[in-house]
Design an enzyme around this catalytic site. Structure first.
Site, PDB file in Angstrom:
ATOM      1  N   HIS A 221       0.848  -1.195   0.000  1.00 39.74           N
ATOM      2  CA  HIS A 221       0.000   0.000   0.000  1.00 39.74           C
ATOM      3  C   HIS A 221       0.884   1.246   0.000  1.00 39.74           C
ATOM      4  CE1 HIS A 221      -2.627   3.051   2.271  1.00 39.74           C
ATOM      5  NE2 HIS A 221      -3.163   2.929   1.084  1.00 39.74           N
ATOM      6  N   SER A 222       0.621   2.150  -0.935  1.00 40.44           N
ATOM      7  CA  SER A 222       1.290   3.450  -0.954  1.00 40.44           C
ATOM      8  C   SER A 222       2.814   3.263  -1.044  1.00 40.44           C
ATOM      9  CB  SER A 222       0.873   4.238   0.290  1.00 40.44           C
ATOM     10  OG  SER A 222       1.210   5.596   0.155  1.00 40.44           O
ATOM     11  N   PHE A 223       3.583   3.794  -0.101  1.00 44.19           N
ATOM     12  CA  PHE A 223       5.035   3.582  -0.070  1.00 44.19           C
ATOM     13  C   PHE A 223       5.378   2.093  -0.079  1.00 44.19           C
ATOM     14  CE2 PHE A 223       8.728   2.864   2.827  1.00 44.19           C
ATOM     15  CZ  PHE A 223       9.737   3.341   1.987  1.00 44.19           C
TER      16      PHE A 223
ATOM     17  N   GLY B  43       4.414  -0.025  -1.997  1.00 43.51           N
ATOM     18  CA  GLY B  43       4.630  -0.468  -3.373  1.00 43.51           C
ATOM     19  C   GLY B  43       6.114  -0.552  -3.712  1.00 43.51           C
TER      20      GLY B  43
END
Lengths: 258, 258, 258
Positions: free
Chosen positions: B88-90, B92
Site C-alpha cells: 500500500h502506498s510507499f 509499493g
C-alpha cells in the site's frame, strides 16, 4: 421545482426502442444472448447480426469491408429503420463504417467501450507499442492469420472483475480473431460529417486497452464524437454481458432513449 | 451461454490464499488489523510483517534497503511461498524490491494505490514540485530527519471521505515517517525483468498524490506494470482500512485470486 | 485500532454548518430548492442568494463584477460569517472573486464541478475550440447578447443521466444566459494568495465540459486549488440537484464539515 419524489415514478414504462447490437473481437453474436433477452423482456426489439469471419463463418480471411457489408446487408434486407446501433469494442469501427452507408436509417449510434477511429487509422494504431508488439507476435504464431488471446492475458485484461470460474467459462466461448481487419487503416472521412446523435458508454473497470497518456476508451476516443451523451457504468470489458446483463441492458437504454 | 443466475452461486467458498500485507508511510503493521481479521475469517492466511523504522523500532535512521531486508528476512525465516504480496502506498516500492530478491516465492504482486517507481526514481520524484517543496520543509523542520503530516493536510489528503471523528482517531495512530527512504533513488532494473503476475487496486477517491497531468496512482504508475489486472474501489487513501475493512479485504481477494 | 462497527455510529448528528450556495449558468436560485430543503432538515443554515442578470432580474447586460457584487452585498448586509461557500459550474468563478473580497468571513470554499480559473482567464478559455465556436454562434444568434442551450445539446451534455421526461422538465426551467461574463477575463491574483480551506466535489458522470486532454473539471481545474479535499459523486452536471437532492446535500456536507 418538482417534489422530490416526482421523478422516481416518472418512467414506469420504457420508451420502446429497436436495438441492433454489434459485438467485438473474440466473440460472436451469442455474446449478446443475455443482454438481448433482458431488452426483449422490456418490450424492445433487438437484432444481433453476425458478421463475416465470426460465428459459423469458417472463413477467417476477411476484410473490414466484408464485415461492414454483413451488417449493412442485414439492415437493408430487413429494411430496418429508426434503430439504435450499438458497437462494442472492435464493433465501434464497424458501426462507424455502417453509419457512413445507411446514415438515414439510424436513430442513434452507441459506442460501448468501443473504438472510435480517426480517419486513416487502424485498431492497432490505438495500441501502445508494447501491446501492438504482443499482438503482432500472436499473429505471427498463427497458421491462419488469426490472433488468439492466451488465458492469462484474457483473464487479467478482459474479465478482470470475474471470478476464476466465470473467467474460464467465458474463455471457452472465445475463438481466434481474424487479424487483418485489426490492422486495416479505415477511410472515415464520411463518418466525421454525420450529424447522427451519438452516445458513449464507458465502463470504468475496463482494462483491455493500454492506459498510457494519449490512449484509452474515454475520454481519448469518446471525445472524437464531438457532442455526445456520456453514460458511465462500473463494469469491465467482457464480464458483465455474461454476469450482469440487466445492468448492461439498462446502460444501453440510457444511452439510446430520446 | 449460461443461465443468468449461474454465476451468482459460483463462488460460495473462496479460493484459499496466503497474503503478506506491507503498509505504507505514517502507519505501522496495526494498519492491517481490520483487513487481516476479515481475510482470516474467510479462511485465508495473513502475515503483516513490520519493517525497519516503524512500529516498535525506535531507530528512525533507516534506509530503503534495511526496510526491504526486514520483509525478505521475515519471508525466508518462515519459509513462505506461493503468497500474494500486497503493498500500500510507499509499500509499493518495498514489494518492488522484495520481488527482486525472492521472485520465485511470490504468486502475485498487488499494488494498492501504491508507488510503482521507474528504475532510478525516488518516491518524491513522483510528487509535484509544490508537494515536494512542502515535504522538504516538513523534513527540514524535524529534529530526527522524519516527516510528520500536519492534521489539516492529513485530513483533506489522506482521509478526505472520513468524518472528523474518524479522521481524528486515525490521526492519533500515525507517527513521524523516516524521511530518507522517501528520497532514495532505487535501482529497479531487476524488477522490470520479472514475469510475476501483477494486479493494481485503484481506489478512486484517493487524494494523497497530486493530480497534475503526468502524476498519480492510476494509470500513471499502474501502467508501468505492463500487463496487470485492474481492480477498482471507491475508497480514499487511508480511511477504508479502518472503516470498511471487509470492502478492502474483498478487493485484495479480487486482486489476488487466480 | 477500533472495533469494526465503531464508526458507523459515530456521527448520529451532523456538525451544524452554514452554507451559501451559488448556482451556475442557465439556472437561478431555485436550482437549489431541493438541496437547500434537505440541508435545512438536517439543521444546517442555508442561503441561496440570486445574482445580477438571473432570476427576476430582467437586465441581462451584466458584468462579472456586478454578479460578484450581488453576492458580496448579500453577505455583508446579513453580516454572515463562518460559512461554507459553494459554487456550481460558472458559480466557481463567482466564489473565486467573492473570496478575494471577504476572505475572513469564509470557513471553506467548495467547488462542485465548477470552474477554477487561472489568473487572467475567462470561462470560454476552458472550452475546446469546437465548443467555443458553438457558443460564439449561439451568442451571435441572440438579440440581447445571451446564450440559450438548444435542447439536444442540453439533454446530452447537462442532463445525460436523466430520463427524457426529467430532461424536459428541467429544460423548462432554464433561461438564456448573459454571454458577456463567460467571455470576461478575470484578475485572480488575490485568489491565489488565499489560505482559505478548499474542497472540490467531482461528479464523475458530468459531460458538460469537453474531455480533451488539458481540459475538464477534475483534475484539470481542481488541481489549481493546491491542497484541497476531494469528494467524488456519481452524478452528472445538472440532473441530481433535481432528482437526488439528498445525495447532493450529503456531498456538500462531506465537503464542508471540519
Amino acid at each position: 421545482m418538482f417534489p422530490h419524489d416526482y421523478f422516481q415514478y416518472s418512467e414506469a414504462t420504457q420508451q420502446q426502442l429497436t436495438f441492433i447490437l454489434i459485438h467485438g473481437s473474440w466473440a460472436d453474436a451469442h455474446f449478446w444472448d443475455g443482454v438481448a433477452e433482458v431488452l426483449r423482456s422490456q418490450g424492445h426489439t433487438v437484432y444481433t447480426p453476425e458478421y463475416a469471419g465470426h460465428g459459423k463463418d469458417s472463413n477467417k480471411n476477411v476484410t473490414h469491408a466484408m464485415i461492414t457489408k454483413s451488417v449493412v446487408d442485414f439492415i437493408t434486407k430487413l429494411d430496418l429503420c429508426d434503430f439504435v446501433l450499438v458497437g462494442h469494442s472492435f464493433g465501434g469501427t464497424i458501426i462507424q463504417k455502417v453509419a457512413e452507408q445507411v446514415p438515414d436509417r439510424i436513430k442513434r449510434l452507441v459506442f460501448w467501450n468501443a473504438f472510435v477511429l480517426n480517419d486513416g487509422e487502424s485498431v492497432v494504431d490505438e495500441f501502445s507499442p508494447q501491446m501492438r508488439q504482443g499482438f503482432e507476435q500472436l499473429r505471427a504464431g498463427s497458421k491462419d492469420d488469426t490472433i488468439m488471446l492466451p488465458f492469462p492475458l484474457f483473464r487479467d485484461s478482459f474479465v478482470n472483475t470475474a471470478t476464476l470460474e466465470e473467467a474460464q467459462r467465458i474463455y471457452v466461448s472465445i475463438t481466434p480473431e481474424p487479424a487483418k481487419p485489426l490492422f486495416e487503416k479505415l477511410d472515415l472521412k464520411a463518418f466525421y460529417t454525420l450529424a447522427t446523435p451519438k452516445s458513449y458508454i464507458f465502463f470504468s473497470k475496463d482494462n483491455a486497452l493500454p492506459l498510457e497518456e494519449g490512449f484509452g476508451w474515454h475520454p481519448h476516443m469518446s471525445k472524437r464524437l464531438g457532442q455526445f451523451r456520456l453514460i458511465v457504468g462500473d463494469g469491465d470489458h467482457f464480464t458483465d454481458a455474461y454476469t450482469r446483463p440487466a445492468m448492461v441492458a439498462h446502460k444501453f437504454y440510457e444511452a439510446g432513449r430520446d
